[in-house]
Design a protein around this motif. Sequence first.
Motif, PDB file in Angstrom:
ATOM      1  N   THR A  63     -13.801   2.666  -3.802  1.00  0.00           N
ATOM      2  CA  THR A  63     -14.630   3.280  -2.772  1.00  0.00           C
ATOM      3  C   THR A  63     -14.671   2.449  -1.498  1.00  0.00           C
ATOM      4  O   THR A  63     -15.288   2.851  -0.514  1.00  0.00           O
ATOM      5  CB  THR A  63     -16.070   3.469  -3.276  1.00  0.00           C
ATOM      6  N   ARG A  82     -16.293   6.889   2.208  1.00  0.00           N
ATOM      7  CA  ARG A  82     -16.220   7.663   3.454  1.00  0.00           C
ATOM      8  C   ARG A  82     -15.125   7.090   4.363  1.00  0.00           C
ATOM      9  O   ARG A  82     -14.873   5.879   4.354  1.00  0.00           O
ATOM     10  CB  ARG A  82     -17.560   7.640   4.188  1.00  0.00           C
ATOM     11  N   LYS A  93     -18.192   4.740  11.457  1.00  0.00           N
ATOM     12  CA  LYS A  93     -17.906   5.938  10.684  1.00  0.00           C
ATOM     13  C   LYS A  93     -17.094   6.922  11.520  1.00  0.00           C
ATOM     14  O   LYS A  93     -17.349   7.096  12.709  1.00  0.00           O
ATOM     15  CB  LYS A  93     -19.205   6.604  10.240  1.00  0.00           C
ATOM     16  N   ASP A  98     -18.497  17.630   8.369  1.00  0.00           N
ATOM     17  CA  ASP A  98     -19.427  17.524   7.249  1.00  0.00           C
ATOM     18  C   ASP A  98     -19.686  16.043   6.995  1.00  0.00           C
ATOM     19  O   ASP A  98     -18.830  15.337   6.458  1.00  0.00           O
ATOM     20  CB  ASP A  98     -18.848  18.199   6.007  1.00  0.00           C
ATOM     21  N   ALA A  99     -20.842  15.566   7.404  1.00  0.00           N
ATOM     22  CA  ALA A  99     -21.143  14.136   7.301  1.00  0.00           C
ATOM     23  C   ALA A  99     -21.238  13.658   5.864  1.00  0.00           C
ATOM     24  O   ALA A  99     -21.218  12.451   5.603  1.00  0.00           O
ATOM     25  CB  ALA A  99     -22.447  13.830   8.030  1.00  0.00           C
ATOM     26  N   THR A 100     -21.340  14.585   4.901  1.00  0.00           N
ATOM     27  CA  THR A 100     -21.449  14.197   3.497  1.00  0.00           C
ATOM     28  C   THR A 100     -20.098  14.141   2.800  1.00  0.00           C
ATOM     29  O   THR A 100     -20.015  13.739   1.643  1.00  0.00           O
ATOM     30  CB  THR A 100     -22.358  15.175   2.739  1.00  0.00           C
ATOM     31  N   ALA A 101     -19.047  14.577   3.477  1.00  0.00           N
ATOM     32  CA  ALA A 101     -17.720  14.624   2.856  1.00  0.00           C
ATOM     33  C   ALA A 101     -17.194  13.214   2.617  1.00  0.00           C
ATOM     34  O   ALA A 101     -17.447  12.291   3.389  1.00  0.00           O
ATOM     35  CB  ALA A 101     -16.751  15.407   3.729  1.00  0.00           C
ATOM     36  N   SER A 102     -16.439  13.072   1.547  1.00  0.00           N
ATOM     37  CA  SER A 102     -15.813  11.792   1.245  1.00  0.00           C
ATOM     38  C   SER A 102     -14.375  11.800   1.744  1.00  0.00           C
ATOM     39  O   SER A 102     -13.837  12.829   2.153  1.00  0.00           O
ATOM     40  CB  SER A 102     -15.853  11.526  -0.258  1.00  0.00           C
ATOM     41  N   GLY A 120     -13.953  17.513   0.091  1.00  0.00           N
ATOM     42  CA  GLY A 120     -15.200  18.262   0.238  1.00  0.00           C
ATOM     43  C   GLY A 120     -14.990  19.685  -0.205  1.00  0.00           C
ATOM     44  O   GLY A 120     -14.131  19.980  -1.044  1.00  0.00           O
TER      45      GLY A 120
END
Length: 379
Positions: A63, A82, A93, A98-102, A120
């Motif tokens: 990760t 991320r 960043k 989509d701010a939650t996407a990996s 995502g």
Amino acid sequence: MNDTRTRARARTPRAAAAAAAALVLAGVVTAAGPATAATGCTPRIQVLGSIGSGGYQVGNPQTEGVLGLGTGTLSVGLSGGRPVYWTGTRLHKVPLPDATASGAVLAVNKGGLMVGAVHGADDYLFTYRAGDAAVTRLPGSDFLYADADVNDAGYVVSATRAGLGIVWKDGVKVRDLPLPAGAAPGTRVEFVTGVNGKGDVLGMAHEDYEVPETGEHREGTYPVLWPAGGGPAQALSGTANESHVQDIDESGRVVGYDWNGMGYRYQPSVWAPPHPGPVGAPGVLKTHPYGTLEAITPTTNVSVGTAKFHPDEQTLPDQAQLWPGTGPVLALPRLAANQASAASSAADDGRVGGVAVNAAGTLKPVIWTCATKQAYLPG
């Protein structure tokens, strides 16, 4: 790969081989060693900013990690799963819809053009430059494996789930990568792993078919080189095992590893033009039975990767390794004694990017500066 960094795949992982003691100063771990007058750099392990708190996952994608090295202090990779980039040790960043996407930033060229991938609800590849308000999605892209690259001319290469190899330029698809002549039925482009400054593209094809005359089922993966200028694809000779090619330098030298199909029994491999087959394989780090080569510098013939045990037989933790092009494979210092590390990118200026676990057991993105001056032969 390109003139300033190399790419990396994000899905790969008893003797006293611990590193020398280190000093922790202002967030930088400095390995013992004087400044190098010839290059003006100081050998050290530079710990970069991170947003994750996980540990090292043996045999699994990480990760955290520095996957590409740009000009100056620019580096790219992932943190907390991320897509991110760094200027020096400062983390930034990538602005995704989509701010939650990996995902991850997989490579960067000399001009600062990055290529990355998003996981995502919708998987895709993107390009991005520091300071842009948004990423540019690459048409026709999707995301199955963390394999993509960009060269200094701005050509981006990757493969799709449908088994197609594709080249993009300025956000537009410009070329399909054909299979080698005589490819068997059912063959597909499985990975596209690198592109050098000349435009030579590196990858792998997977065949899965039945011989009509005998009913024999044949399945396997073999390396492929697509020459610059659009010449026909060249199937590279592998070994009796499955050969995974990872990176290509400006001379056409290729690095990777062989896998014999059982566990994590990887052996580093090297191909040299005209690529008749693996040549000059460097062997493994003397403390570990297996290992990979994940990246090669553009012009200095330095390769890096990770020394490994099988995940079920972890006598020693994984360790970042370096091969200077001749002689034995060398170890890169660990961030903390008896903690894992891995190397996945390298640059001509002596930097090596990767990950390492600190004394608290937390995985950190790191850069080894003046890496060849830190590398050592374990006792």
